[in-house]
Motif scaffolding. Sequence first.
Motif, short mmCIF file in Angstrom:
data_model
loop_
_atom_site.label_atom_id
_atom_site.label_comp_id
_atom_site.label_asym_id
_atom_site.label_seq_id
_atom_site.Cartn_x
_atom_site.Cartn_y
_atom_site.Cartn_z
N ALA A 36 -0.86 -5.46 -3.26
CA ALA A 36 -1.50 -5.39 -2.00
C ALA A 36 -0.59 -6.18 -0.89
O ALA A 36 -0.15 -5.57 0.35
N LEU A 37 -0.03 -7.24 -1.26
CA LEU A 37 0.87 -7.83 -0.32
C LEU A 37 2.25 -7.05 0.17
O LEU A 37 2.56 -7.24 0.97
N VAL A 38 2.84 -6.42 -0.99
CA VAL A 38 4.03 -5.67 -0.77
C VAL A 38 3.56 -4.48 0.05
O VAL A 38 4.53 -4.35 1.26
N GLY A 39 2.51 -3.71 -0.20
CA GLY A 39 2.14 -2.76 0.75
C GLY A 39 1.69 -3.31 2.26
O GLY A 39 2.29 -2.44 3.16
N PHE A 95 -4.11 -8.89 -14.27
CA PHE A 95 -4.60 -7.80 -13.39
C PHE A 95 -4.84 -8.07 -12.00
O PHE A 95 -4.27 -7.33 -11.24
N VAL A 96 -5.57 -9.29 -11.91
CA VAL A 96 -5.78 -9.71 -10.41
C VAL A 96 -4.54 -10.02 -9.71
O VAL A 96 -4.20 -9.78 -8.66
N ALA A 97 -3.63 -10.71 -10.47
CA ALA A 97 -2.38 -11.27 -9.93
C ALA A 97 -1.51 -9.89 -9.46
O ALA A 97 -0.79 -9.82 -8.48
N LEU A 98 -1.39 -8.87 -10.56
CA LEU A 98 -0.87 -7.82 -10.02
C LEU A 98 -1.18 -6.78 -9.03
O LEU A 98 -0.65 -6.45 -8.20
N ALA A 99 -2.62 -6.76 -8.77
CA ALA A 99 -3.31 -6.21 -7.90
C ALA A 99 -3.20 -6.94 -6.50
O ALA A 99 -2.71 -6.31 -5.51
N GLY A 100 -2.92 -8.27 -6.53
CA GLY A 100 -2.79 -8.89 -5.22
C GLY A 100 -1.10 -8.67 -4.84
O GLY A 100 -0.88 -8.64 -3.62
#
Length: 154
Positions: A28-31, A20-25
């Motif tokens: 965020a990077l793509v955004g 979940f943390v990796a997906l959120a990160g």
Amino acid sequence: MAGMKGLKKRRRIQIIIVAFVALAGATALVGYAMRDGINFFRSPSQVAEAPPPPTEVFRIGGLVEEGSLVRGQGETVTFRVTDGGASIPVSFTGVLPDLFGEGQGMVGTGRYVNGVFEASEILAKHDENYMPKEVVDALKEQGVYVEPDTEPNG
């Protein structure tokens, strides 16, 4: 045996949390990477009614106003873009497309600073019958769009 089940359950929860943390990160990077890549389209009337802040990059489109094209020193060109309802001054430094001219459709990308759209890129229609959909919609909204003559001459 009961200790082994608890360890497996804890390990599974840890893997889910890390995923979940990796997906959120990653999200965020793509955004963050796309923040400057998304440019909203505005017609000259929309810019005149509600001028965007000077920091916002957006696209403006319409027709190059007749009699407004002025070639300055070097590669700087100024002109006005209109949709029939409003006219916005544009400043561009660079090489214009070959098909760029007065009365022609165009789309520019840039910022609106001190009442002038400072374009970083100018696109012109690529043949005599094409105009970007956003420009056609803006011109139709102002009631000044004329359908191109698509009948072959002969």
